[in-house]
Design a protein around this motif. Structure first.
Motif, PDB file in Angstrom:
ATOM      1  N   ALA A  30       0.812  -1.218   0.000  1.00  0.00           N
ATOM      2  CA  ALA A  30       0.000   0.000   0.000  1.00  0.00           C
ATOM      3  C   ALA A  30       0.842   1.263   0.000  1.00  0.00           C
ATOM      4  CB  ALA A  30      -0.924   0.018   1.214  1.00  0.00           C
ATOM      5  N   ARG A  31       2.080   1.171   0.459  1.00  0.00           N
ATOM      6  CA  ARG A  31       2.927   2.356   0.547  1.00  0.00           C
ATOM      7  C   ARG A  31       3.956   2.350  -0.569  1.00  0.00           C
ATOM      8  NH1 ARG A  31       2.867   1.293   6.504  1.00  0.00           N
ATOM      9  NH2 ARG A  31       1.663   2.980   7.489  1.00  0.00           N
ATOM     10  N   GLU A  32       3.764   3.209  -1.559  1.00  0.00           N
ATOM     11  CA  GLU A  32       4.784   3.379  -2.594  1.00  0.00           C
ATOM     12  C   GLU A  32       6.018   4.054  -2.011  1.00  0.00           C
ATOM     13  OE1 GLU A  32       3.175   4.279  -6.807  1.00  0.00           O
ATOM     14  OE2 GLU A  32       1.842   5.341  -5.433  1.00  0.00           O
ATOM     15  N   SER A  33       5.777   4.984  -1.132  1.00  0.00           N
ATOM     16  CA  SER A  33       6.850   5.719  -0.470  1.00  0.00           C
ATOM     17  C   SER A  33       6.602   5.695   1.023  1.00  0.00           C
ATOM     18  CB  SER A  33       6.899   7.165  -0.980  1.00  0.00           C
ATOM     19  OG  SER A  33       7.745   7.959  -0.168  1.00  0.00           O
ATOM     20  N   HIS A  34       7.676   5.682   1.804  1.00  0.00           N
ATOM     21  CA  HIS A  34       7.567   5.710   3.263  1.00  0.00           C
ATOM     22  C   HIS A  34       7.887   7.088   3.816  1.00  0.00           C
ATOM     23  CE1 HIS A  34       7.457   1.301   4.716  1.00  0.00           C
ATOM     24  NE2 HIS A  34       6.905   1.396   3.513  1.00  0.00           N
ATOM     25  N   ASP A  35       7.874   8.102   2.963  1.00  0.00           N
ATOM     26  CA  ASP A  35       8.190   9.461   3.419  1.00  0.00           C
ATOM     27  C   ASP A  35       7.183   9.949   4.455  1.00  0.00           C
ATOM     28  OD1 ASP A  35      10.265   9.318   1.675  1.00  0.00           O
ATOM     29  OD2 ASP A  35       9.621  10.959   0.375  1.00  0.00           O
ATOM     30  N   ARG A  36       5.889   9.703   4.199  1.00  0.00           N
ATOM     31  CA  ARG A  36       4.861  10.154   5.139  1.00  0.00           C
ATOM     32  C   ARG A  36       4.975   9.416   6.476  1.00  0.00           C
ATOM     33  NH1 ARG A  36       2.191  10.075   0.218  1.00  0.00           N
ATOM     34  NH2 ARG A  36       1.219  12.044  -0.415  1.00  0.00           N
ATOM     35  N   LEU A  37       5.253   8.125   6.408  1.00  0.00           N
ATOM     36  CA  LEU A  37       5.397   7.359   7.634  1.00  0.00           C
ATOM     37  C   LEU A  37       6.604   7.836   8.426  1.00  0.00           C
ATOM     38  CD1 LEU A  37       4.540   5.035   9.445  1.00  0.00           C
ATOM     39  CD2 LEU A  37       5.897   3.486   8.015  1.00  0.00           C
ATOM     40  N   TYR A  38       7.706   8.123   7.727  1.00  0.00           N
ATOM     41  CA  TYR A  38       8.897   8.645   8.403  1.00  0.00           C
ATOM     42  C   TYR A  38       8.585   9.971   9.098  1.00  0.00           C
ATOM     43  CZ  TYR A  38      13.375  10.968   9.104  1.00  0.00           C
ATOM     44  OH  TYR A  38      14.429  11.644   9.657  1.00  0.00           O
ATOM     45  N   LYS A  39       7.835  10.813   8.403  1.00  0.00           N
ATOM     46  CA  LYS A  39       7.492  12.108   8.989  1.00  0.00           C
ATOM     47  C   LYS A  39       6.645  11.921  10.245  1.00  0.00           C
ATOM     48  CE  LYS A  39       5.316  16.549   7.922  1.00  0.00           C
ATOM     49  NZ  LYS A  39       4.594  17.350   6.886  1.00  0.00           N
ATOM     50  N   ALA A  40       5.714  10.962  10.218  1.00  0.00           N
ATOM     51  CA  ALA A  40       4.870  10.712  11.389  1.00  0.00           C
ATOM     52  C   ALA A  40       5.712  10.232  12.567  1.00  0.00           C
ATOM     53  CB  ALA A  40       3.801   9.682  11.036  1.00  0.00           C
ATOM     54  N   ILE A  41       6.647   9.305  12.299  1.00  0.00           N
ATOM     55  CA  ILE A  41       7.506   8.794  13.374  1.00  0.00           C
ATOM     56  C   ILE A  41       8.378   9.901  13.933  1.00  0.00           C
ATOM     57  CG2 ILE A  41       9.396   7.194  13.887  1.00  0.00           C
ATOM     58  CD1 ILE A  41       8.173   5.312  11.779  1.00  0.00           C
ATOM     59  N   LEU A  78       8.805   1.712  16.992  1.00  0.00           N
ATOM     60  CA  LEU A  78       8.230   2.753  16.140  1.00  0.00           C
ATOM     61  C   LEU A  78       8.775   2.684  14.721  1.00  0.00           C
ATOM     62  CD1 LEU A  78       8.280   5.841  18.543  1.00  0.00           C
ATOM     63  CD2 LEU A  78       6.263   4.827  17.506  1.00  0.00           C
ATOM     64  N   CYS A  79      10.050   2.368  14.603  1.00  0.00           N
ATOM     65  CA  CYS A  79      10.702   2.370  13.292  1.00  0.00           C
ATOM     66  C   CYS A  79      10.679   1.006  12.615  1.00  0.00           C
ATOM     67  CB  CYS A  79      12.144   2.843  13.433  1.00  0.00           C
ATOM     68  SG  CYS A  79      12.290   4.537  14.048  1.00  0.00           S
ATOM     69  N   ARG A  80      10.086   0.020  13.252  1.00  0.00           N
ATOM     70  CA  ARG A  80      10.108  -1.339  12.730  1.00  0.00           C
ATOM     71  C   ARG A  80       9.430  -1.455  11.370  1.00  0.00           C
ATOM     72  NH1 ARG A  80       7.939  -5.371  17.062  1.00  0.00           N
ATOM     73  NH2 ARG A  80       5.972  -4.386  16.452  1.00  0.00           N
ATOM     74  N   SER A  81       8.353  -0.716  11.177  1.00  0.00           N
ATOM     75  CA  SER A  81       7.635  -0.798   9.908  1.00  0.00           C
ATOM     76  C   SER A  81       8.185   0.148   8.857  1.00  0.00           C
ATOM     77  CB  SER A  81       6.150  -0.483  10.127  1.00  0.00           C
ATOM     78  OG  SER A  81       6.003   0.801  10.713  1.00  0.00           O
ATOM     79  N   LEU A  82       9.222   0.899   9.193  1.00  0.00           N
ATOM     80  CA  LEU A  82       9.808   1.859   8.256  1.00  0.00           C
ATOM     81  C   LEU A  82      10.792   1.168   7.328  1.00  0.00           C
ATOM     82  CD1 LEU A  82       9.881   4.918   7.570  1.00  0.00           C
ATOM     83  CD2 LEU A  82      11.824   5.109   9.116  1.00  0.00           C
ATOM     84  N   ASP A  83      10.565   1.263   6.028  1.00  0.00           N
ATOM     85  CA  ASP A  83      11.453   0.683   5.016  1.00  0.00           C
ATOM     86  C   ASP A  83      12.273   1.807   4.406  1.00  0.00           C
ATOM     87  OD1 ASP A  83      12.754  -0.636   3.019  1.00  0.00           O
ATOM     88  OD2 ASP A  83      10.963  -1.536   2.122  1.00  0.00           O
ATOM     89  N   CYS A  84      13.561   1.869   4.790  1.00  0.00           N
ATOM     90  CA  CYS A  84      14.412   2.957   4.316  1.00  0.00           C
ATOM     91  C   CYS A  84      14.628   2.906   2.808  1.00  0.00           C
ATOM     92  CB  CYS A  84      15.760   2.919   5.038  1.00  0.00           C
ATOM     93  SG  CYS A  84      15.636   3.268   6.816  1.00  0.00           S
ATOM     94  N   GLN A  85      14.428   1.735   2.212  1.00  0.00           N
ATOM     95  CA  GLN A  85      14.588   1.615   0.771  1.00  0.00           C
ATOM     96  C   GLN A  85      13.502   2.400   0.026  1.00  0.00           C
ATOM     97  OE1 GLN A  85      14.732  -2.418  -0.521  1.00  0.00           O
ATOM     98  NE2 GLN A  85      15.745  -1.946  -2.455  1.00  0.00           N
ATOM     99  N   LYS A  86      12.355   2.647   0.717  1.00  0.00           N
ATOM    100  CA  LYS A  86      11.260   3.379   0.094  1.00  0.00           C
ATOM    101  C   LYS A  86      11.243   4.851   0.477  1.00  0.00           C
ATOM    102  CE  LYS A  86       7.971  -0.412  -0.570  1.00  0.00           C
ATOM    103  NZ  LYS A  86       6.576  -0.882  -0.333  1.00  0.00           N
ATOM    104  N   LEU A  87      12.348   5.317   1.072  1.00  0.00           N
ATOM    105  CA  LEU A  87      12.465   6.737   1.381  1.00  0.00           C
ATOM    106  C   LEU A  87      13.069   7.468   0.188  1.00  0.00           C
ATOM    107  CD1 LEU A  87      13.834   6.657   5.060  1.00  0.00           C
ATOM    108  CD2 LEU A  87      11.478   7.043   4.317  1.00  0.00           C
ATOM    109  N   SER A  88      12.614   8.675  -0.034  1.00  0.00           N
ATOM    110  CA  SER A  88      13.218   9.482  -1.089  1.00  0.00           C
ATOM    111  C   SER A  88      14.623   9.898  -0.653  1.00  0.00           C
ATOM    112  CB  SER A  88      12.363  10.718  -1.361  1.00  0.00           C
ATOM    113  OG  SER A  88      12.308  11.541  -0.200  1.00  0.00           O
ATOM    114  N   ALA A  89      15.427  10.323  -1.604  1.00  0.00           N
ATOM    115  CA  ALA A  89      16.813  10.703  -1.297  1.00  0.00           C
ATOM    116  C   ALA A  89      16.856  11.835  -0.280  1.00  0.00           C
ATOM    117  CB  ALA A  89      17.529  11.117  -2.583  1.00  0.00           C
TER     118      ALA A  89
END
Length: 594
Positions: A418-429, A470-481
């Motif tokens: 469901a998440r193409e990018s994890h930028d929003r999730l990173y911002k929430a964390i 908190l960061c367990r579901s964060l996929d750094c590979q899907k973060l923008s540069a």
């Protein structure tokens, strides 16, 4: 008999009689001023009427029989405590017998009809009697009017059995439904329409939902009868039924439009709470099955209120199911509902959102496996919901009392696809780890005064393990540069997350070694470039395995050999680090390794 206000735009009334009112009250009795002595006393509860048999007996079949059965005497006393409408209705009938002027309208017609029927004031007793006059007014005038029919129907609530037997309720409902189904171009009667932004002068046509506000004044059971009868015609679209339910809910649940229920005290208003519970249960049962018949915001607010008033489990389950069906239509404002738990201090009801999300995901997985919709449509739907949930997480992260498990469960509930990018999730964390609060809290010892009148506070008592969760579901590979660059400099993030961000930053780069910027980031994690692993552990509070990883990274930076590069790739590979986590994480990363 005189009829006034017969125009369609006004309510109608009937005037009967010409004599002035000469009744007066004395010591709890109603007495008529006349030259003749009274010989008939009618007692109704605590009120006594001193009247004359010569005026009432010829027109009232009931009194004729009762007076005949009584022993002949100068005065006859009769008790009529069970007369429908009580003393007021009887007085209307008595005044008619004396020729005194009475005014009848939709407000008092039902009482007069039932009382005259009780007294048997029909044409068979005397020609031109009261009952046929009232029936004629009811059929020819009241039922032809819109508001007249509604007011009359509402007044039947006081005498439901009498009105049901006389057919008043059914005739009023039929009249109202007939007008609801009338094409808007033919609507000429007066109606109430006070929606925001609507100005009658600018709109020559009648809105399709012109009838919803007027019927919202009805009692719950009568309203349900109207909606049921209108739906049985199969001509009204579900959205119009849904709009009527929305208007009625706003009318009878005073806190429906507000974001707080603090204005309602359960202990002091137990009777009102029961009425509100009935409204919720009944409205939910009337919501059309068609998707989109009511808005998602309406459903979510109704779920929140259902929890608050203690609606039945069946009602709440059905509401959550309906809300899950159209979760993708919700806005962030729809989800920001107040917490109903008295034992928790957090502001938002994350349990409600989690329940609706689970319902949505259950349906989504069922549709995905059955291929009932196209893959692109399902993918679009789940990604839209994921963006909504991430935005919701950003909003609730600013609540300093938000528990870590609530936050994590919502973040991990969203499927990976469901998440193409994890930028929003990173911002929430990141927002969760850094909460900005107004400076007036500065007297608290746990806060540190910041700049520009704000105070910086980390969620209280949050441990390293909770940060990792908190960061367990964060996929750094899907973060923008850009976001990945922020992550590697973020001292609030766990070291494991920083290492993962560094790894994928290196993997996406065409260079074979860490860039000079990445080396500077590793050095900044220790505030100063450490000369040995002990200094790094002391300043970053690292565990043994993490210290080894940083040491190897340091040796690679110093040597710059291909062998050192291989080591840093192996030892800092986040896919190996994450395998130390939970079972669900190992399963996810193992599949990615394959």
């Amino acid at each position: 008999m005189f009829l006034l206000n017969t125009e369609k735009s006004k309510m109608k009334f009937m005037k009967i009689g010409t004599k002035p009112d000469t009744f007066y009250t004395q010591d709890g009795s109603r007495i008529l001023i006349t030259d003749s002595p009274n010989d008939l006393v009618i007692r109704i509860n605590n009120t006594s009427y001193h009247l004359h048999r010569s005026s009432l007996v010829p027109k009232c079949g009931l009194l004729r029989r009762l007076c005949t059965d009584s022993e002949e005497s100068d005065s006859v006393t009769i008790e009529l405590n069970d007369i429908p409408g009580g003393a007021d209705a009887f007085e209307l009938c008595a005044k008619f017998c004396y020729g005194i002027t009475i005014n009848l309208s939709a407000h008092n017609l039902v009482d007069a009809l039932c009382a005259s029927k009780f007294l048997r004031m029909s044409d068979s007793v005397e020609k031109g009697n009261l009952l046929p006059k009232l029936e004629s007014f009811f059929h020819s005038c009241v039922l032809q009017g819109w508001k007249d029919s509604i007011v009359t129907l509402q007044s039947t609530a006081k005498l439901p059995e009498w009105c049901e037997n006389l057919g008043i309720i059914r005739k009023c409902i039929d009249s109202i439904v007939e007008k609801i189904l009338t094409p808007t171009a033919q609507v000429s009667w007066s109606h109430t329409y006070t929606r925001p932004g609507y100005q009658k002068r600018k709109h020559h046509s009648v809105p399709r939902d012109w009838w919803t506000e007027d019927i919202s004044d009805l009692d719950l059971d009568l309203f349900r009868c109207i909606i049921t009868a209108a739906r049985s015609s199969f001509t009204l679209p579900p959205q119009l039924i849904g709009e009527a339910l929305h208007v009625y809910t706003c009318r009878w649940l005073p806190y429906f439009k507000s974001k707080s229920h603090s204005g309602f005290s359960v202990k002091e208003n137990e009777a009102a709470l029961e009425r509100h519970r009935r409204v919720v249960n009944t409205v939910v049962n009337m919501i059309p099955a068609d998707k989109g018949s009511v808005s998602e915001g309406f459903l979510l607010r109704l779920v929140s209120i259902a929890n608050y008033v203690g609606a039945s489990l069946t009602t709440k389950t059905e509401l959550i199911r309906k809300a899950g069906l159209q979760l993708e239509e919700a806005t962030l404002a729809d989800l920001l509902l107040p917490s109903q738990s008295s034992s928790h201090h957090h502001r938002y009801d994350t349990d409600l959102v989690a329940a609706v999300l689970d319902s949505f995901l259950m349906l989504w997985r069922r549709q995905t496996s059955a291929h009932v919709s196209s893959n692109s449509q399902l993918l679009h739907s789940i990604r839209k919901v994921a963006k909504l949930i991430d935005s919701y997480l950003q909003a609730v992260s600013q609540d300093v009392h938000m528990p870590v498990p609530n936050f994590v469960s919502l973040a991990e509930a969203v499927p990976d696809i469901a998440r193409e990018s994890h930028d929003r999730l990173y911002k929430a964390i990141n927002m969760y780890l850094k909460v900005v609060m107004p400076a007036y809290f500065e007297q608290s010892s746990s806060l540190v005064l910041g700049t520009n009148g704000f105070t910086l506070q980390v969620h209280p008592e949050i441990s390293k393990e909770e940060k990792k969760r908190l960061c367990r579901s964060l996929d750094c590979q899907k973060l923008s540069a850009e976001v990945r660059a922020h992550a590697v400099k973020n001292e609030r993030m766990p070291l494991r997350t920083v290492v993962q961000a560094l790894f994928f930053d290196q993997e996406s780069s065409s260079k074979g070694v860490l860039s000079q910027a990445a080396s500077q980031v590793l050095a900044s994690r220790g505030k100063e470039v450490p000369t040995d692993e002990t200094s790094m552990m002391h300043k970053l509070h690292l565990g043994p395995s993490e210290t080894v990883s940083i040491g190897k990274a340091k040796s690679m930076r110093e040597g710059g050999s291909q062998r050192g590069e291989d080591k840093i790739r192996s030892s800092t590979d986040p896919r190996k680090l994450v395998r130390q986590g939970t079972g669900s994480e190992r399963k996810y990363h193992a599949s990615r390794d394959r």
